[in-house]
Structure formats: structure tokens, C-alpha cells
Enzyme design. Structure first.
Site, PDB file in Angstrom:
ATOM      1  N   PHE A  60      -5.557 -43.623 -79.830  1.00 55.02           N
ATOM      2  CA  PHE A  60      -5.644 -42.577 -80.860  1.00 55.02           C
ATOM      3  C   PHE A  60      -5.883 -41.195 -80.278  1.00 55.02           C
ATOM      4  O   PHE A  60      -5.600 -40.190 -80.917  1.00 55.02           O
ATOM      5  CB  PHE A  60      -6.796 -42.914 -81.842  1.00 55.02           C
ATOM      6  N   LYS A 111       4.368 -48.796 -80.138  1.00 60.47           N
ATOM      7  CA  LYS A 111       3.350 -49.153 -81.141  1.00 60.47           C
ATOM      8  C   LYS A 111       2.196 -48.161 -80.962  1.00 60.47           C
ATOM      9  O   LYS A 111       1.332 -48.316 -80.108  1.00 60.47           O
ATOM     10  CB  LYS A 111       2.874 -50.590 -80.890  1.00 60.47           C
ATOM     11  N   GLU A 143      -2.919 -46.933 -84.952  1.00 62.45           N
ATOM     12  CA  GLU A 143      -2.865 -46.960 -86.422  1.00 62.45           C
ATOM     13  C   GLU A 143      -3.794 -45.916 -87.038  1.00 62.45           C
ATOM     14  O   GLU A 143      -3.792 -45.703 -88.236  1.00 62.45           O
ATOM     15  CB  GLU A 143      -3.195 -48.369 -86.943  1.00 62.45           C
ATOM     16  N   ARG A 144      -4.604 -45.234 -86.189  1.00 60.24           N
ATOM     17  CA  ARG A 144      -5.551 -44.270 -86.753  1.00 60.24           C
ATOM     18  C   ARG A 144      -4.929 -42.887 -86.964  1.00 60.24           C
ATOM     19  O   ARG A 144      -5.365 -42.121 -87.808  1.00 60.24           O
ATOM     20  CB  ARG A 144      -6.765 -44.134 -85.838  1.00 60.24           C
ATOM     21  N   SER A 150      -8.609 -48.837 -74.467  1.00 60.47           N
ATOM     22  CA  SER A 150      -9.918 -49.173 -73.905  1.00 60.47           C
ATOM     23  C   SER A 150      -9.797 -50.305 -72.877  1.00 60.47           C
ATOM     24  O   SER A 150      -8.853 -51.104 -72.933  1.00 60.47           O
ATOM     25  CB  SER A 150     -10.868 -49.573 -75.033  1.00 60.47           C
ATOM     26  N   CYS A 186     -10.026 -39.500 -72.065  1.00 56.01           N
ATOM     27  CA  CYS A 186     -10.298 -40.453 -70.990  1.00 56.01           C
ATOM     28  C   CYS A 186     -10.662 -39.726 -69.706  1.00 56.01           C
ATOM     29  O   CYS A 186     -11.182 -40.325 -68.783  1.00 56.01           O
ATOM     30  CB  CYS A 186      -9.105 -41.357 -70.760  1.00 56.01           C
ATOM     31  N   GLU A 229     -18.820 -46.428 -71.568  1.00 59.06           N
ATOM     32  CA  GLU A 229     -17.999 -45.293 -72.007  1.00 59.06           C
ATOM     33  C   GLU A 229     -18.410 -44.986 -73.453  1.00 59.06           C
ATOM     34  O   GLU A 229     -18.150 -45.779 -74.351  1.00 59.06           O
ATOM     35  CB  GLU A 229     -16.514 -45.654 -71.955  1.00 59.06           C
TER      36      GLU A 229
HETATM   37  P1  NAD Z   1      -8.075 -49.087 -78.301  1.00 60.23           P
HETATM   38  O1  NAD Z   1      -8.118 -49.931 -77.080  1.00 60.23           O
HETATM   39  O2  NAD Z   1      -8.957 -49.402 -79.434  1.00 60.23           O
HETATM   40  O3  NAD Z   1      -6.573 -49.075 -78.911  1.00 60.23           O
HETATM   41  C1  NAD Z   1      -5.450 -48.789 -78.099  1.00 60.23           C
HETATM   42  C2  NAD Z   1      -4.233 -49.480 -78.707  1.00 60.23           C
HETATM   43  O4  NAD Z   1      -4.422 -50.889 -78.672  1.00 60.23           O
HETATM   44  C3  NAD Z   1      -3.962 -49.112 -80.153  1.00 60.23           C
HETATM   45  O5  NAD Z   1      -2.578 -48.946 -80.339  1.00 60.23           O
HETATM   46  C4  NAD Z   1      -4.498 -50.305 -80.925  1.00 60.23           C
HETATM   47  O6  NAD Z   1      -3.812 -50.530 -82.134  1.00 60.23           O
HETATM   48  C5  NAD Z   1      -4.238 -51.448 -79.963  1.00 60.23           C
HETATM   49  N1  NAD Z   1      -5.212 -52.536 -80.132  1.00 60.23           N
HETATM   50  C6  NAD Z   1      -6.434 -52.464 -80.693  1.00 60.23           C
HETATM   51  N2  NAD Z   1      -7.039 -53.667 -80.641  1.00 60.23           N
HETATM   52  C7  NAD Z   1      -6.183 -54.505 -80.026  1.00 60.23           C
HETATM   53  C8  NAD Z   1      -6.246 -55.875 -79.661  1.00 60.23           C
HETATM   54  N3  NAD Z   1      -7.317 -56.630 -79.929  1.00 60.23           N
HETATM   55  N4  NAD Z   1      -5.186 -56.418 -79.039  1.00 60.23           N
HETATM   56  C9  NAD Z   1      -4.103 -55.674 -78.757  1.00 60.23           C
HETATM   57  N5  NAD Z   1      -3.996 -54.361 -79.073  1.00 60.23           N
HETATM   58  C10 NAD Z   1      -5.020 -53.786 -79.698  1.00 60.23           C
HETATM   59  O7  NAD Z   1      -8.294 -47.584 -77.795  1.00 60.23           O
HETATM   60  P2  NAD Z   1      -8.494 -46.283 -78.663  1.00 60.23           P
HETATM   61  O8  NAD Z   1      -9.830 -46.328 -79.294  1.00 60.23           O
HETATM   62  O9  NAD Z   1      -7.306 -46.041 -79.513  1.00 60.23           O
HETATM   63  O10 NAD Z   1      -8.469 -45.174 -77.521  1.00 60.23           O
HETATM   64  C11 NAD Z   1      -9.599 -44.817 -76.771  1.00 60.23           C
HETATM   65  C12 NAD Z   1      -9.668 -45.574 -75.473  1.00 60.23           C
HETATM   66  O11 NAD Z   1      -8.482 -45.340 -74.718  1.00 60.23           O
HETATM   67  C13 NAD Z   1     -10.810 -45.097 -74.585  1.00 60.23           C
HETATM   68  O12 NAD Z   1     -11.378 -46.214 -73.958  1.00 60.23           O
HETATM   69  C14 NAD Z   1     -10.120 -44.181 -73.575  1.00 60.23           C
HETATM   70  O13 NAD Z   1     -10.777 -44.042 -72.346  1.00 60.23           O
HETATM   71  C15 NAD Z   1      -8.822 -44.905 -73.408  1.00 60.23           C
HETATM   72  N6  NAD Z   1      -7.790 -44.004 -72.890  1.00 60.23           N
HETATM   73  C16 NAD Z   1      -7.429 -44.161 -71.586  1.00 60.23           C
HETATM   74  C17 NAD Z   1      -6.480 -43.306 -71.053  1.00 60.23           C
HETATM   75  C18 NAD Z   1      -6.078 -43.435 -69.622  1.00 60.23           C
HETATM   76  O14 NAD Z   1      -5.107 -42.820 -69.247  1.00 60.23           O
HETATM   77  N7  NAD Z   1      -6.760 -44.226 -68.805  1.00 60.23           N
HETATM   78  C19 NAD Z   1      -5.894 -42.316 -71.845  1.00 60.23           C
HETATM   79  C20 NAD Z   1      -6.270 -42.217 -73.171  1.00 60.23           C
HETATM   80  C21 NAD Z   1      -7.234 -43.076 -73.686  1.00 60.23           C
END
Ligand code: NAD
Length: 498
Positions: free
Chosen positions: A149, A173, A176-177, A226, A281, A383
Site C-alpha cells: 500500500f 495484484k 487492496e487498501r 512485509s 520501507c 518494524e
Molecule cells: P503486506 O505484506 O500487508 O501486503 C503486501 C501485498 O501482499 C498486498 O498486495 C496484499 O494484498 C498482499 N497480501 C496480504 N496478505 C497476504 C497473504 N497472507 N498472502 C499473500 N498475499 C498477501 O504489506 P503492506 O502493509 O501493504 O506494505 C507495507 C510493508 O511493505 C512494510 O513491511 C514495508 O517495509 C514493506 N515494503 C517493502 C519495500 C521494499 O522494497 N523492501 C517497499 C515497500 C514496502
């Protein structure tokens, strides 16, 4: 009636309103739209559209693909206000920050325009008698991307422009937020001439992701999100024998040496820790001060600036910080802060009780600053993904490097110093993928690749830039001979040599 955000499949918008989920405006705390959550059939349709579009797109000359990207870049620039308003409405970040995000995304499109140069492969004449050999980089087929998101415009642009420029077709994909800007941008790509089915967008959650990983048509998975989910996705994709890069979470440390200019450091840390409400991140969430004198001076300066942070809705560009993404995230950050106090951290500025007038139901959280945090505390280990900066006191640069190297994450880090020898030691020894020297957010430009170490990235290749071309292609080596007349060698039973 709320606006409904559908899927883009083979150039058509599909809406399945019976499976919708609310999308919130985090500044008001109210739903502003609803997003369709893809059924199994919808995901299958998107994969099938990408599969059908693949043969023609694979054989489209790279220079023709590049023309689409040039037009797409122009459309992104022409429509930046609309895109940034969508980002700000659903994510909450201030408009100037949304513009910065989009600008970094556009850089990736610019890089993609030049990808034909990187697809050239290698050629050798006369590797044996009358034999020529070359290697070429072929597309993988249908590939998928799953995005978080926090950068709804930029992170998808890390992935699909490179993938399609390499000749693949794509199923995206998004989170969804805050899905609106992704759908809007995908429609701009079609307006630029991207053939139907080359880029498909499906909205949904874990089920849609798992279906993409498990479907045999999908050849590779790019994930950003994450760490626990990144790790699960990497394992699941690997078990299916698929290429996967899964970028995860972070805990980014800034080391402040005794010779650093504390005023400059304070300004740099304010932006790096509190920009985008700490939901980056690459956000700096730990300041490692070398010695008590540095720590005291830093905490004193930071305290005043954190207290003065202007927090409010992202639509007002005079604000410096918007809200958190959800009520659940606000609760999570609140709990981390409460727990840190209980564990003995010194709370210098407390953002828990912030109320923004006129936006009382918004998911706002004030800038928070802790001193005397120790590595054993949860606020140091986890984090937090909120506007919380913690100061850890150490006695030497060696101790600071050892502290950083023991942390499970290794995304970004930086050092503030005027000492070349110290910075050289730091950049050489620190176990982190992206390092800044007096640069607080060392996010590589688009022609370098982005990625962390340790549990911040699962996979071998980093995102965007040159590594993306390696990720989205596979190498084929071809040896060729055109015999003239009678075969001179006869039958060879031994391995041929010169
Ligand atoms: P998230 O892991 O909750 O969601 C990321 C994606 O995974 C979304 O599209 C979500 O719909 C999907 N998802 C959620 N639950 C899932 C599951 N159980 N199985 C499969 N897919 C699932 O992350 P977020 O809250 O949207 O984003 C923040 C996180 O992303 C933070 O931890 C941040 O550090 C990380 N991030 C990392 C980078 C990087 O380059 N390393 C960049 C941006 C964000």
C-alpha cells in the site's frame, strides 16, 4: 453509493460488486470507495488474457514496445495531478510526497524505454571451425507482481514496465487498501498503445495471490510487502519451481558520528523518519548516536522539531505529515509505543493523543521520539511502520556497525560524518543492501537496482534497473554451423575440441 473499483482484464473493466471491500480515506476515517475482490474465476480470466496476449507481444520489436513506453511516460506526466490526488486520497500522504513518488515511478518508465539496449545478448564468431555462437535473453512468458500500500503508484512501476519491455505479459495484484491509482495508470498504458491483455490488474487479497503463485501459466513472481508474507510467498513460489523476488520489511539505522553537523543531521532525520508518516520501507527508524554528547545534542534538537511537525490531511500541501493507512495500523503503532514505555524507553515526544481538528476520525498519529532505547526492546526489534524514531546510544562506530549487522533486516542505512575513513569502513562492513553517506534515504535511481539484504529480500536479484532485465528474461545459448558439402569430421564420439 460508493464508487466501485474493478479489475482491468484484456482491456475491459470488470466489477464483481458482490465481493467488495471498503477503501478508506485515512484522513477522514470514512470509506471513499469499494474495491472488488477477485474471485478464482476473475484471476483465471486475467491469467488467460495475459497468456493470449503473450505470443504477439513477445514478437513485437523491442523498439515498437519502447514507443508505447515513451507515450506512456508522457501520459503519466500529463495526468500527474489526477494520479497524485488518488494516491493522497487513499494512502493519506501529502500531495508533494505523492508527486515525489510518481516522479520516481516515471524514472522507471524512462529506464524501461532503454531496455532494448540491454536485450542485445552476446555473439562470438568461430567458437569452433565454422561455428558461431550467441546468447540471447528471451522473455519468460506471463509473470505476476504483488505490491504494497505504501507506494501505490511507484512500486507497480518498478515491476511491469521492465517486464513488458522484456517481452513478457503481466498480471498485477496491487494493495487492496489504495488500488485506484493503479487502475487509472493501467488505463493510461492502454491509451499509450499497450495492447489489450499485456497488462492486467486484479484486485484482491491473499487468495488471489496464492492463485497467481500456484497457476502453472505464471512463470515468475515479484512481491513487495512485509517480511512474513514475503517469506511465505518466496517459499511457495520456490516449491512450485518458480523464479521469485520477494522484497520485505526494514529497520533502517542512521549512524551519527561525533564530527557530524547536528543541524544538518536533524533536518535529514526529520524527513527520513517522519515523511509519509514513517510508512516507507526506507524510512529511518533508528538513530544510532556515537557517544552521549552527540545523543544529548541530537535529542534536544529533534524534540523541538518533532513537536512542531504539521500533521493533517494530505490534500493540504502545507502539512508535513498525513495519517496512517488504517485504524488497525494506528492501534498497532500505539501498542508499540505503550510497550516501549513499559520496557523502559525514555519517551521524549508522545504522538499517541494527537487530534486533528475537523478530522477527528482520521487515522492520525503524531510524531514520536524515544531516547535510550536498547536492542532488547520490541520497539527496536520490530518494524513499527509509523512516525516513531528511536535513539540508541553506543560508544564507537564498530559498536554501531555490529548493532546494525545483528538486526534481522538489512534494507537501508546511512552514516552522517565528515570522516572519509569512517564512511569507507562503514559502507564496506555494514550488512545492508543500500547505504547512504550523508544521504538519509539512499534509494537507488532507476538505472541502479533496489534491494535489501538479510530478511529484507528473499531471492537473488534486486528490483528494477539492470537486475530487472535479468529477472524478467532467461538466457539461451545458441551454437550454429551451416555445413557446406561433405561433412569433413565424420562421426565424433569424443567431446569436440579445437
Ligand atoms: P503486506 O505484506 O500487508 O501486503 C503486501 C501485498 O501482499 C498486498 O498486495 C496484499 O494484498 C498482499 N497480501 C496480504 N496478505 C497476504 C497473504 N497472507 N498472502 C499473500 N498475499 C498477501 O504489506 P503492506 O502493509 O501493504 O506494505 C507495507 C510493508 O511493505 C512494510 O513491511 C514495508 O517495509 C514493506 N515494503 C517493502 C519495500 C521494499 O522494497 N523492501 C517497499 C515497500 C514496502
Amino acid at each position: 453509493m460508493l464508487e466501485s473499483i474493478g479489475h482491468l482484464i484484456n482491456g475491459e473493466i470488470h466489477s464483481e460488486e458482490e465481493q467488495a471491500q471498503a477503501v478508506y480515506n485515512p484522513a477522514t476515517g470514512e470509506p471513499c470507495a469499494q474495491v472488488c475482490m477477485a474471485s478464482e474465476q476473475t484471476v483465471a480470466m486475467a491469467i488467460s488474457a495475459a497468456k493470449q496476449a503473450y505470443p504477439a507481444w513477445r514478437n513485437t520489436p523491442p523498439a515498437v514496445r519502447a514507443q508505447v513506453m515513451y507515450r506512456f511516460k508522457q501520459l503519466l506526466e500529463d495526468n500527474q495531478d489526477t494520479i497524485c490526488e488518488l494516491v493522497s486520497r487513499e494512502h493519506g500522504k501529502v500531495l508533494s510526497d505523492a508527486k515525489g513518488e510518481l516522479a520516481r515511478g516515471i524514472e522507471n518508465v524512462e529506464f524501461a524505454c532503454g531496455i532494448p539496449e540491454l536485450l542485445k545478448g552476446e555473439h562470438s564468431r568461430n567458437v569452433g571451425r565454422d561455428i558461431d555462437a550467441w546468447s540471447e535473453l528471451q522473455p519468460l512468458g506471463v509473470v505476476a507482481g504483488i505490491t504494497p500500500f505504501n507506494f501505490p503508484a511507484m512500486v507497480p512501476l518498478w515491476m511491469w514496465p521492465s517486464a513488458v519491455m522484456c517481452g513478457n505479459t503481466f498480471v498485477l495484484k496491487p494493495s487492496e487498501r489504495d488500488p485506484s491509482c493503479v487502475l487509472y495508470i493501467a488505463q493510461l498504458a492502454e491509451q499509450a498503445g499497450l495492447p489489450k491483455g499485456v497488462l492486467n490488474v486484479v484486485n484482491g487479497g491473499a487468495d488471489a495471490v496464492n492463485q497467481l503463485i500456484d497457476d502453472d501459466t505464471i512463470q515468475a513472481i515479484s512481491f513487495v510487502g512485509s517480511t512474513p508474507i514475503a517469506e511465505t510467498i518466496y517459499q511457495r513460489a520456490s516449491e512450485k519451481g518458480k523464479r521469485c523476488q520477494a522484497l520485505g520489511g526494514a529497520k533502517n539505522h542512521a549512524v551519527i558520528m561525533p564530527d557530524a553537523d547536528i543541524d544538518n543531521v536533524t533536518s535529514a532525520l526529520m524527513g527520513a523518519a517522519y515523511g509519509s508518516c514513517g510508512q516507507r520501507c526506507m524510512a529511518i527508524s533508528v538513530a544510532v548516536a556515537i557517544g552521549d554528547k552527540v545523543a544529548d545534542a541530537l535529542v534536544d534538537k529533534l524534540k523541538h522539531q518533532v513537536e512542531a511537525l504539521k500533521v493533517g490531511p494530505g490534500s493540504d500541501d502545507t502539512n508535513e505529515m498525513g495519517p496512517l493507512i488504517t485504524a488497525a495500523q494506528k492501534d498497532k503503532v500505539t501498542n508499540y509505543v505503550t510497550q516501549a514505555v513499559e520496557q523502559g524507553a525514555e519517551l521524549i515526544v508522545d504522538g499517541r493523543n494527537l487530534v486533528v481538528l475537523g478530522y477527528e476520525s482520521g487515522f492520525f498519529f503524531g510524531g514520536t521520539l524515544f531516547d535510550k532505547v536498547t536492542p532488547a526492546m520490541d520497539i527496536y526489534q520490530q518494524e513499527v511502520f509509523g512516525p516513531v524514531l528511536v535513539v540508541v546510544r553506543v560508544n564507537s562506530l564498530e559498536e554501531a556497525v555490529s548493532l546494525i549487522n545483528q538486526h534481522e533486516y538489512g534494507n537501508g542505512t546511512c552514516i552522517f560524518t565528515r570522516d572519509g575513513e569512517a564512511s569507507r569502513y562503514f559502507s564496506d562492513q555494514v550488512m545492508v543492501g543500500m547505504v547512504g553517506i550523508n544521504v538519509p534515504l539512499p534509494v537507488p535511481v532507476s538505472y541502479h537496482s533496489f534491494g535489501g539484504w538479510k530478511r529484507s529480500l528473499f531471492g537473488d536479484l534486486h528490483a528494477y534497473g539492470p537486475d530487472s532485465v535479468r529477472f524478467y528474461t532467461r538466457r539461451k545459448a545458441i551454437s550454429q554451423r551451416w555445413p557446406t558439402g561433405e561433412a569433413k569430421d565424420g562421426t565424433l564420439f569424443s567431446f569436440p575440441s579445437l
